[in-house]
Enzyme design. Sequence first.
Site, PDB file in Angstrom:
ATOM      1  N   ARG A 237      19.248  26.408 -77.376  1.00 13.21           N
ATOM      2  CA  ARG A 237      19.858  24.672 -77.155  1.00 13.21           C
ATOM      3  C   ARG A 237      19.609  25.002 -78.912  1.00 13.21           C
ATOM      4  NH1 ARG A 237      20.552  24.799 -72.721  1.00 13.21           N
ATOM      5  NH2 ARG A 237      19.226  23.706 -71.204  1.00 13.21           N
ATOM      6  N   GLU A 266      23.369  16.645 -79.052  1.00 18.03           N
ATOM      7  CA  GLU A 266      25.334  16.573 -78.262  1.00 18.03           C
ATOM      8  C   GLU A 266      25.219  15.340 -77.886  1.00 18.03           C
ATOM      9  OE1 GLU A 266      24.240  19.396 -75.545  1.00 18.03           O
ATOM     10  OE2 GLU A 266      23.733  21.749 -77.658  1.00 18.03           O
ATOM     11  N   HIS A 285      28.551  23.453 -75.539  1.00 15.47           N
ATOM     12  CA  HIS A 285      27.751  23.281 -74.260  1.00 15.47           C
ATOM     13  C   HIS A 285      28.758  23.593 -73.202  1.00 15.47           C
ATOM     14  CE1 HIS A 285      23.434  22.818 -73.784  1.00 15.47           C
ATOM     15  NE2 HIS A 285      23.676  23.358 -73.077  1.00 15.47           N
TER      16      HIS A 285
HETATM   17  C1  8YV Z   1      23.870  22.763 -69.129  1.00 18.65           C
HETATM   18  C2  8YV Z   1      22.406  25.221 -69.967  1.00 18.65           C
HETATM   19  O1  8YV Z   1      23.186  22.740 -70.099  1.00 18.65           O
HETATM   20  O2  8YV Z   1      21.392  26.243 -68.020  1.00 18.65           O
HETATM   21  C3  8YV Z   1      21.004  25.682 -68.654  1.00 18.65           C
HETATM   22  O3  8YV Z   1      19.545  25.627 -69.433  1.00 18.65           O
HETATM   23  O4  8YV Z   1      21.723  25.214 -70.894  1.00 18.65           O
HETATM   24  C4  8YV Z   1      23.809  24.795 -69.263  1.00 18.65           C
HETATM   25  O5  8YV Z   1      23.983  25.810 -68.255  1.00 18.65           O
HETATM   26  C5  8YV Z   1      23.135  23.176 -67.687  1.00 18.65           C
HETATM   27  O6  8YV Z   1      23.682  22.998 -66.756  1.00 18.65           O
HETATM   28  C6  8YV Z   1      23.629  20.675 -68.121  1.00 18.65           C
HETATM   29  O7  8YV Z   1      25.173  21.186 -66.975  1.00 18.65           O
END
Ligand code: 8YV
Length: 324
Positions: A237, A266, A285
Amino acid sequence: MKPKVLIYSKIGRKATAYIQQYCETVSFDKVDNSNRQAFMKELKDAAGLIGAGLRVDEELLQHAPELKIVSNVSVGYDNLDIQALGKRGITATNTPDVLNETVADLLFGMLLASARRIPELDGYVKEGKWGHGDESEWFSSDVHHKTIGIIGMGGIGTAIAKRARFGFDMEILYHNRTRNEDAELKYEAMYRSLPDLLKESDFVVLMTPLTKETEKLMGVEEFKLMKNSAFFINGSRGKTVDESALFKALQEQEIKGAALDVFEEEPIDKKNPLLRLPNVITLPHVGSATYETRLAMAMLAAENVVDGVLGKEPKNSITVDSKR
Ligand code: 8YV
């Protein structure tokens, strides 16, 4: 009457159809200021909530008296206030494991792309610079037989270690809240304190969840400990990194390069100075964003939400001390 599930981001037709076998659904592609009021109205009698990224805290829960389950279509759940949910007896779930290999593929791709300067050299060729200047300008850094330091040795970290060990003969160091004996045995991963890992690694891969303990885990001091020749790869993150410290470390060449899939803000502001640096690779992301994996995540989250509203124990319940 069927219980109501509120879908607040795009989860796809198949997952929606699965939920509709058991529940009424109301769908929002995304929730923002333009439709927040309508969403809050729908929340009032919803038994289940499913989607990715919405901040679910005490304030939101005050408008959700019927809620039994919040199903995150993600493995990370820093968007959820687990204490607040727990206090109200609301179950929270996430989608672990199904995305491990996909995220590891991308993280390894980012690592290779920075070390071998792939996007930069692609630009070089397309701009017609091939054949001009000195060939040594294209030189980059080896990956094989180097040392990779993985911070956060959960399912994704372990999948990265597997690639590093068997694909690239790398030496693997890791730092985690708890020892990962599986990774130690299978991939010869060696535990290190955070400072030692940073000092010894040629590639530092950050894959830890965002918690109070990991917020700004990588700051001025941490980047200073890294080798000048080392690369930093972030797939966790954005808030696990002090972005201004990272910018400085890159600009002053305290580290050689970085590849980032996540950012403090983001989508990233296009004025963010990180975007001006030639030694940074950025992605929007997309760690888990393949057709196959997003479908698997959506289906798992759909099963979780249905189980939750029907009063069954969902497969992926999160507890306050869940290991991530
Ligand atoms: C995406 C992720 O943020 O699974 C997570 O923690 O960071 C990613 O897969 C999520 O799926 C939002 O679309």
